[in-house]
Design a protein around this motif. Structure first.
Motif, PDB file in Angstrom:
ATOM      1  N   SER A  48       0.752  -1.353  -0.140  1.00 55.61           N
ATOM      2  CA  SER A  48       0.531  -0.081  -0.129  1.00 55.61           C
ATOM      3  C   SER A  48       0.766   1.260   0.049  1.00 55.61           C
ATOM      4  O   SER A  48       0.415   2.290  -0.577  1.00 55.61           O
ATOM      5  CB  SER A  48      -1.362  -0.047   1.120  1.00 55.61           C
ATOM      6  OG  SER A  48      -1.960  -1.310   1.545  1.00 55.61           O
ATOM      7  N   ALA A  49       1.984   0.936   0.357  1.00 52.66           N
ATOM      8  CA  ALA A  49       2.618   2.121   0.493  1.00 52.66           C
ATOM      9  C   ALA A  49       3.256   2.407  -0.590  1.00 52.66           C
ATOM     10  O   ALA A  49       3.645   3.943  -0.885  1.00 52.66           O
ATOM     11  CB  ALA A  49       3.924   2.073   1.875  1.00 52.66           C
ATOM     12  N   VAL A  50       3.718   1.540  -0.661  1.00 50.82           N
ATOM     13  CA  VAL A  50       5.111   1.547  -2.535  1.00 50.82           C
ATOM     14  C   VAL A  50       2.849   2.274  -2.954  1.00 50.82           C
ATOM     15  O   VAL A  50       4.100   2.889  -4.185  1.00 50.82           O
ATOM     16  CB  VAL A  50       5.183   0.475  -3.237  1.00 50.82           C
ATOM     17  CG1 VAL A  50       5.309   0.912  -4.379  1.00 50.82           C
ATOM     18  CG2 VAL A  50       6.752  -0.146  -2.485  1.00 50.82           C
ATOM     19  N   ARG A  51       2.287   1.646  -2.974  1.00 54.63           N
ATOM     20  CA  ARG A  51       1.289   2.404  -4.600  1.00 54.63           C
ATOM     21  C   ARG A  51       1.086   3.794  -4.192  1.00 54.63           C
ATOM     22  O   ARG A  51       1.120   4.597  -5.153  1.00 54.63           O
ATOM     23  CB  ARG A  51       0.144   1.116  -3.771  1.00 54.63           C
ATOM     24  CG  ARG A  51      -0.922   2.166  -4.595  1.00 54.63           C
ATOM     25  CD  ARG A  51      -2.843   1.671  -4.550  1.00 54.63           C
ATOM     26  NE  ARG A  51      -3.092   0.366  -4.009  1.00 54.63           N
ATOM     27  CZ  ARG A  51      -4.237  -0.038  -4.707  1.00 54.63           C
ATOM     28  NH1 ARG A  51      -4.224  -0.062  -5.450  1.00 54.63           N
ATOM     29  NH2 ARG A  51      -4.156  -1.470  -4.541  1.00 54.63           N
ATOM     30  N   GLU A  52       1.018   3.921  -2.566  1.00 49.36           N
ATOM     31  CA  GLU A  52       0.180   5.493  -2.563  1.00 49.36           C
ATOM     32  C   GLU A  52       1.622   6.692  -3.153  1.00 49.36           C
ATOM     33  O   GLU A  52       1.460   6.936  -3.901  1.00 49.36           O
ATOM     34  CB  GLU A  52       0.283   5.871  -1.171  1.00 49.36           C
ATOM     35  CG  GLU A  52      -1.166   5.350  -0.787  1.00 49.36           C
ATOM     36  CD  GLU A  52      -0.960   5.803   0.307  1.00 49.36           C
ATOM     37  OE1 GLU A  52      -0.331   5.971   1.588  1.00 49.36           O
ATOM     38  OE2 GLU A  52      -1.965   4.598   1.373  1.00 49.36           O
ATOM     39  N   LEU A  53       3.331   6.080  -2.877  1.00 48.78           N
ATOM     40  CA  LEU A  53       4.439   6.403  -3.261  1.00 48.78           C
ATOM     41  C   LEU A  53       4.168   6.620  -4.707  1.00 48.78           C
ATOM     42  O   LEU A  53       4.831   7.509  -5.387  1.00 48.78           O
ATOM     43  CB  LEU A  53       5.366   6.635  -2.771  1.00 48.78           C
ATOM     44  CG  LEU A  53       6.903   6.301  -2.858  1.00 48.78           C
ATOM     45  CD1 LEU A  53       6.909   8.337  -2.441  1.00 48.78           C
ATOM     46  CD2 LEU A  53       7.957   5.814  -2.522  1.00 48.78           C
ATOM     47  N   LEU A  54       4.093   5.539  -5.934  1.00 45.96           N
ATOM     48  CA  LEU A  54       3.590   5.552  -6.654  1.00 45.96           C
ATOM     49  C   LEU A  54       2.743   6.300  -7.333  1.00 45.96           C
ATOM     50  O   LEU A  54       2.583   7.581  -8.234  1.00 45.96           O
ATOM     51  CB  LEU A  54       3.776   4.314  -7.174  1.00 45.96           C
ATOM     52  CG  LEU A  54       5.110   3.133  -7.673  1.00 45.96           C
ATOM     53  CD1 LEU A  54       4.624   2.140  -7.846  1.00 45.96           C
ATOM     54  CD2 LEU A  54       5.591   4.000  -8.042  1.00 45.96           C
ATOM     55  N   GLN A  55       1.829   6.535  -6.270  1.00 45.64           N
ATOM     56  CA  GLN A  55       0.922   7.013  -7.170  1.00 45.64           C
ATOM     57  C   GLN A  55       1.215   9.257  -6.961  1.00 45.64           C
ATOM     58  O   GLN A  55       0.872   9.938  -8.307  1.00 45.64           O
ATOM     59  CB  GLN A  55      -1.000   7.375  -6.512  1.00 45.64           C
ATOM     60  CG  GLN A  55      -1.583   5.920  -7.186  1.00 45.64           C
ATOM     61  CD  GLN A  55      -2.640   5.158  -6.179  1.00 45.64           C
ATOM     62  OE1 GLN A  55      -2.676   5.379  -5.493  1.00 45.64           O
ATOM     63  NE2 GLN A  55      -3.066   4.675  -7.418  1.00 45.64           N
ATOM     64  N   LYS A  56       1.149   8.975  -5.789  1.00 44.56           N
ATOM     65  CA  LYS A  56       2.067  10.698  -5.459  1.00 44.56           C
ATOM     66  C   LYS A  56       2.359  11.453  -6.110  1.00 44.56           C
ATOM     67  O   LYS A  56       3.094  12.607  -6.663  1.00 44.56           O
ATOM     68  CB  LYS A  56       2.711  11.021  -4.174  1.00 44.56           C
ATOM     69  CG  LYS A  56       2.282  11.923  -3.248  1.00 44.56           C
ATOM     70  CD  LYS A  56       3.257  11.759  -2.008  1.00 44.56           C
ATOM     71  CE  LYS A  56       4.526  11.585  -1.996  1.00 44.56           C
ATOM     72  NZ  LYS A  56       5.334  11.421  -0.373  1.00 44.56           N
ATOM     73  N   THR A  57       3.253  10.263  -7.387  1.00 43.71           N
ATOM     74  CA  THR A  57       4.957  11.073  -7.833  1.00 43.71           C
ATOM     75  C   THR A  57       4.001  10.862  -9.109  1.00 43.71           C
ATOM     76  O   THR A  57       5.206  11.175 -10.489  1.00 43.71           O
ATOM     77  CB  THR A  57       5.463   9.488  -7.845  1.00 43.71           C
ATOM     78  OG1 THR A  57       6.184   9.425  -6.201  1.00 43.71           O
ATOM     79  CG2 THR A  57       7.476  10.580  -8.505  1.00 43.71           C
ATOM     80  N   GLY A  58       3.292   9.949  -9.640  1.00 41.17           N
ATOM     81  CA  GLY A  58       2.454  11.099 -11.052  1.00 41.17           C
ATOM     82  C   GLY A  58       1.610  10.080 -11.205  1.00 41.17           C
ATOM     83  O   GLY A  58       1.525   9.650 -12.455  1.00 41.17           O
ATOM     84  N   ALA A  59       2.240   8.518 -11.231  1.00 39.78           N
ATOM     85  CA  ALA A  59       1.279   7.432 -11.589  1.00 39.78           C
ATOM     86  C   ALA A  59       0.398   7.082 -11.601  1.00 39.78           C
ATOM     87  O   ALA A  59      -0.668   7.447 -10.441  1.00 39.78           O
ATOM     88  CB  ALA A  59       1.914   6.350 -11.694  1.00 39.78           C
ATOM     89  N   GLU A  60      -0.796   6.854 -12.271  1.00 37.96           N
ATOM     90  CA  GLU A  60      -2.210   7.065 -12.397  1.00 37.96           C
ATOM     91  C   GLU A  60      -2.773   6.297 -11.676  1.00 37.96           C
ATOM     92  O   GLU A  60      -3.504   5.884 -11.324  1.00 37.96           O
ATOM     93  CB  GLU A  60      -2.705   7.306 -14.444  1.00 37.96           C
ATOM     94  CG  GLU A  60      -2.269   8.970 -14.590  1.00 37.96           C
ATOM     95  CD  GLU A  60      -2.632   9.288 -15.432  1.00 37.96           C
ATOM     96  OE1 GLU A  60      -3.149   9.218 -16.493  1.00 37.96           O
ATOM     97  OE2 GLU A  60      -2.612  10.554 -15.497  1.00 37.96           O
ATOM     98  N   GLU A  61      -2.875   4.202 -13.087  1.00 34.35           N
ATOM     99  CA  GLU A  61      -3.387   3.466 -12.464  1.00 34.35           C
ATOM    100  C   GLU A  61      -2.726   2.297 -11.842  1.00 34.35           C
ATOM    101  O   GLU A  61      -1.777   2.403 -12.786  1.00 34.35           O
ATOM    102  CB  GLU A  61      -3.912   2.640 -13.623  1.00 34.35           C
ATOM    103  CG  GLU A  61      -3.967   3.138 -13.817  1.00 34.35           C
ATOM    104  CD  GLU A  61      -4.094   1.927 -15.537  1.00 34.35           C
ATOM    105  OE1 GLU A  61      -4.822   1.082 -15.494  1.00 34.35           O
ATOM    106  OE2 GLU A  61      -4.069   2.308 -16.734  1.00 34.35           O
ATOM    107  N   VAL A  62      -1.933   2.160 -10.438  1.00 29.42           N
ATOM    108  CA  VAL A  62      -1.236   1.367  -9.989  1.00 29.42           C
ATOM    109  C   VAL A  62      -1.758   0.070  -9.632  1.00 29.42           C
ATOM    110  O   VAL A  62      -3.477  -0.193  -8.446  1.00 29.42           O
ATOM    111  CB  VAL A  62      -0.028   1.805  -8.670  1.00 29.42           C
ATOM    112  CG1 VAL A  62       0.407   1.197  -7.846  1.00 29.42           C
ATOM    113  CG2 VAL A  62      -0.118   3.603  -9.624  1.00 29.42           C
ATOM    114  N   HIS A  63      -1.313  -1.097  -9.985  1.00 28.83           N
ATOM    115  CA  HIS A  63      -1.747  -2.468  -9.427  1.00 28.83           C
ATOM    116  C   HIS A  63      -1.055  -3.331  -8.864  1.00 28.83           C
ATOM    117  O   HIS A  63       0.157  -2.856  -9.003  1.00 28.83           O
ATOM    118  CB  HIS A  63      -2.364  -3.261 -11.127  1.00 28.83           C
ATOM    119  CG  HIS A  63      -3.029  -2.519 -11.804  1.00 28.83           C
ATOM    120  ND1 HIS A  63      -4.331  -2.640 -11.549  1.00 28.83           N
ATOM    121  CD2 HIS A  63      -2.684  -2.053 -13.049  1.00 28.83           C
ATOM    122  CE1 HIS A  63      -4.439  -1.474 -13.025  1.00 28.83           C
ATOM    123  NE2 HIS A  63      -3.560  -1.669 -13.534  1.00 28.83           N
ATOM    124  N   VAL A  64      -1.906  -4.112  -7.426  1.00 24.14           N
ATOM    125  CA  VAL A  64      -0.824  -5.168  -7.117  1.00 24.14           C
ATOM    126  C   VAL A  64      -1.278  -6.078  -7.058  1.00 24.14           C
ATOM    127  O   VAL A  64      -2.112  -6.549  -6.877  1.00 24.14           O
ATOM    128  CB  VAL A  64      -1.179  -4.237  -5.367  1.00 24.14           C
ATOM    129  CG1 VAL A  64      -0.448  -4.778  -4.498  1.00 24.14           C
ATOM    130  CG2 VAL A  64      -0.825  -3.471  -5.145  1.00 24.14           C
TER     131      VAL A  64
END
Lengths: 412, 482
Positions: free
Chosen positions: A250-266
């Motif tokens: 979850s933390a990685v997902r949030e970090l990636l989204q915050k950095t500009g990634a739009e759809e992040v999948h786990v």
């Protein structure tokens, strides 16, 4: 290039026997595992005998309590991992191609995604049995992880392309299989988003096991580039206890989204290309290559690019400008670039540009594999410091220059 | 004029006066390293301040075939920096600049005389550290670490020096300055650096080292657990590893080592403990918390008592202080002692410890055990009183017998202290002539004249120019490791 003889020894003693016979008859010898990367490096300047090590494929000992594996070089990495997984363990070595063997992967010094946290293949190997070109058997290291008795020849053998000795046994340290793992994927179209995502994950204290980049080649001409850029991805692997992994994913997902990634999948499963060289994506039939060291005209030109991390943006943009597909351990500073079929002069230009950029960031650009017309047009290995010392090492191990002659740096 | 005198007079023109020591009394201060019972007064000591000065000195040695030995802080425990009486001792203590700290690249570039802990201190403001942490990290040098491939408690999880050095400038025994490796990983060509690391200064002298910096973990937790004896503590260690946990460190001390540490630094280990285990876990906070609960349960299940988790850095330091000071602390309970360094497969731990106890009982020689339990690296401390005739010899015998135990259990005669001058004679217990000859092919490539730290590691030097010995390759079967 065709060999006059093929020998397929059944054990280490026969390897030594064959090498003694080859020495007596001044035969040039090329060791071979499963042939997945036999065409890497320069073609040998002489070839009389292929030493086929595929029969040395045993797992000799798996000391699970000690997290140690003793195996023969012809063992396939995938088979070894299956065996270890049954005991809840693994070797931190990724198979770069279907059918890749332990010995071939040590000889080419190739490390995959797991290198980011676990280190490269040379950090996994703790002991080696080898046979010198004159047939003399020798060992170094042993089966304990911590060991500084004598010189470490295993490291010297890693990435030596079969030019110093033939391996007959390899000993590796193992790691427990994690209870849980999650692959967090952020789609990217190019370097402009990939770079900040990789930077963000690499500097966060989330202890990723791997941070991989996969960028397919851009469309060939500039006009099309803005129209349809094929989608790539930054994929982060986190491993550990189930609770810890869920939280970090979850933390990685949030970090990636915050950095500009739009759809992040786990996801729990790795993407299909994980750890594989781009070369094998479209050509799975290469698993069964003929017994020759013949570069194929179908091959892409495959480069290994290395750099310290601050070089990532420039390396990515330069590689993309020259039409390369990229894949690899971006956060660790190692990428494989595939240049699709291109005229030798275009490959030479790309290589020169990449060498300049990689050198600026403490690294190198090496041609791993290429069609014949490109091999003859470029310097595959590039400038090598301390080449004179390397020559002297080769001269000591192989004074008559018969083991994979000419395949390695500086014609070694 | 003899060769050393010729080198000395040349060196005086190459180096400033204060960097050349010829006075007998001052030479004597360099007569040994951390292994103090081997002493040789060096013929000449130089303290170069630049890589070019090192290269110039070595070139003179090469020209006159004079041996040279490199020395960092002199903390080595195998006599690797023991000087040569007719040779030059190159002390790197004035090569102690930190040339670059680049957290964005996870790299630092340092000179060989830089102190291990100072690299971590320089990286600390950025949230990074240098992972290898020998117990002597406050005084030992990076150059010495590289020569010995030093480990430390945390190499269980993070690996030893070889895993953290990317590149180095090396003055070869010819006096040439070459760069090995690249700042980026996977330098093409033979991994000569991988062989130089751990070669104990027999392949040249490094003058600059590029190391990897490691991101500080989000959380660190240190658990101290007492056990009735080493068997229980060993069982707890095996259970932790079998549970799939890779702690940052697992350290064990037995009753005698605890007694010594308490006497020396009052580290507050639980009373009545027959053994203590220090387990350090690090990483993301949630994972560390989850692992700590598992480790706590496994230690309790194995009979652990008085479990204590360090509440803060100060308490953590106190727990570690007992462990890090253990070697010196033994001086409180015995006038003299031998620090042994051997490795066994971890699963052989209970058996080997029992055998050591038997050796000790049979000989009347006391042995305190301190070790990196996670990776089976034993540091038995063999106690004696040199003033009592015969004791030293008996201690030596017990110490040697412990190495035999390590070898017969599939281990090694040294895990991190090196072979040096101390264990060269034991090396053939692990390796055949063929093995040692093959290793020395590398030596011959770098140093055909054999002037770089001669007499270390190899019991019998290989003559590099010779026609390869007619070894019985035709009859001897290929051998494998165990």
């Amino acid at each position: 290039m065709r060999a006059s003889f093929v020998a397929r020894p059944a054990d280490a003693a026969q390897v030594a026997d064959v090498l003694r016979v080859a020495a007596a008859h001044d035969l040039a010898v090329v060791p071979r595992g499963n042939g997945t990367r036999l065409d890497w490096g320069l073609p040998p300047s002489r070839l009389d005998l292929i030493l086929d090590l595929s029969a040395l494929d045993r797992i000799v000992d798996h000391a699970a309590g000690d997290l140690v594996l003793v195996a023969e070089p012809g063992a396939r990495i995938a088979d070894v991992q299956r065996h270890l997984a049954a005991a809840g363990q693994r070797l931190a070595v990724d198979a770069p191609a279907p059918g890749a063997t332990l010995g071939g992967t040590v000889a080419t010094g190739h490390s995959g995604p797991s290198r980011l946290l676990a280190g490269p293949i040379k950090d996994q190997i703790i002991g080696i049995s080898l046979v010198r070109p004159d047939g003399t058997p020798a060992i170094s290291g042993g089966r304990v992880v911590k060991n500084v008795a004598g010189y470490d020849l295993a490291r010297l053998m890693c990435g030596s392309y079969g030019t110093l000795a033939v391996f007959t046994r390899l000993i590796f340290r193992l790691r427990p299989l994690p209870a849980a793992r999650a692959f967090i994927t952020a789609p990217v179209l190019g370097p402009s988003l990939a770079t900040p995502l990789i930077e963000a994950v690499a500097t966060a204290r989330l202890a990723p096991s791997a941070v991989e980049l996969d960028l397919p080649a851009p469309p060939p001409d500039d006009a099309a580039r803005s129209v349809a850029c094929p989608q790539g991805a930054v994929v982060v692997l986190v491993e550990g206890s189930p609770g810890g992994v869920a939280g970090r994913a979850s933390a990685v997902r949030e970090l990636l989204q915050k950095t500009g990634a739009e759809e992040v999948h786990v996801r729990a499963e790795s993407p299909p290309w994980w750890g594989a060289l781009p070369q094998w994506d479209a050509k799975p039939q290469r698993d069964a290559k003929p017994r020759s060291a013949e570069p194929s005209a179908d091959d892409d030109t495959l480069l290994r690019l290395t750099f310290v991390r601050s070089g990532l943006p420039e390396v990515l943009s330069t590689a993309r400008d020259h039409g390369a597909a990229l894949r690899g351990a971006a956060a660790a500073g190692v990428l494989t670039a595939a240049l699709p079929h291109a005229a030798p002069d275009r490959v030479a230009l790309a290589l020169a540009a990449l060498r300049t950029v990689c050198a600026r960031y403490g690294g190198t650009a090496v041609v791993l594999n290429a069609p014949p017309e490109i091999r003859s047009a470029v310097d595959m290995w590039g400038p090598i410091p301390a080449l004179d010392l390397m020559r002297r090492v080769k001269q000591q191990f192989d004074p008559s220059h018969r083991l994979s002659p000419g395949r390695f740096v500086g014609g070694l | 004029m003899d060769a050393l005198a010729a080198v000395t007079s040349r060196v005086r023109t190459l180096l400033p006066d204060h960097a050349v020591i010829t006075d007998r009394a001052r030479l004597r201060t360099y007569e040994c390293d951390g292994l103090t019972h081997h002493r040789v007064v060096p013929g000449l000591v130089v303290l170069p301040e630049t890589a070019d000065q090192v290269a110039a000195v070595v070139a003179e040695c090469a020209r006159h075939q004079v041996p040279f030995v490199a020395r960092g802080s002199g903390t080595g425990l195998s006599g690797g920096a023991l000087p040569h009486a007719a040779g030059v001792l190159i002390v790197t203590s004035r090569l102690r600049r930190i040339l670059a700290v680049r957290p964005e690249d996870e790299r630092a570039v340092v000179e060989p005389g830089v102190i291990n802990l100072d690299v971590s201190r320089a990286a600390a403001p950025y949230g990074y550290h240098y992972a290898p942490d020998p117990s002597s990290r406050q005084v030992c040098s990076i150059g010495g670490n590289l020569a010995e491939n030093s480990g430390g408690a945390h190499c269980l999880k993070y690996g030893f020096t070889a895993c953290h050095v990317l590149a180095a400038d090396l003055v070869t025994p010819d006096g040439d300055l070459v760069t090995l490796g690249t700042e980026a990983p996977d330098a093409p060509g033979y991994d000569l650096l991988g062989t130089v690391i751990g070669a104990e200064g027999t392949l040249g002298v490094v003058t600059s080292v590029t190391v990897r910096l490691t991101r500080d973990p989000e959380a660190v937790t240190t658990l101290l657990a007492a056990f009735a004896g080493t068997d229980d503590a060993g069982a707890a260690t095996s259970a932790i590893i079998a549970a799939g946990i890779v702690p940052a460190a697992v350290e064990m001390m037995d009753a005698l080592a605890i007694e010594a540490a308490e006497a020396a630094v009052a580290c507050g280990y639980p009373a009545g403990a027959g053994a203590v285990l220090i387990v350090e876990l690090d990483g993301p906070a949630a994972d560390v918390a989850a692992e700590l609960s598992v480790v706590t349960r496994l230690c309790t299940d194995a009979g652990g008592f008085a479990l204590r988790v360090a509440a803060d850095d100060a308490e953590r330091e106190l727990i570690w202080k007992g462990r890090r000071s253990a070697f010196a602390a033994v001086g409180r309970i015995s006038p003299d002692y031998i620090v042994q360094d051997g490795v066994i497969p971890r699963t052989a731990l209970p058996e080997v410890l029992r055998a050591i106890a038997t050796l000790s009982a049979d000989s009347g020689v006391r042995v305190a055990n301190v070790f990196h339990a996670g990776d089976g690296n034993l540091h038995p401390l063999v106690l004696f009183d040199a003033a009592v005739p015969g004791q030293e010899q008996r201690a030596e015998e017990v110490s040697g017998a412990i190495l035999d135990l390590c070898v017969t259990h599939g281990g090694s005669i040294t895990g991190e202290h090196g072979v040096g001058v101390d264990k060269a004679r034991y090396l053939p217990r692990m390796f055949t002539d063929h093995d040692l000859d093959t290793m020395q092919l590398v030596r011959c490539a770098f140093d055909p004249a054999g002037i770089a730290n001669p007499g270390k590691i190899f019991p019998t030097p290989r003559l590099c120019g010779e026609v390869p010995r007619k070894h019985h390759a035709a009859t001897e079967p290929a051998r494998d490791i165990f």
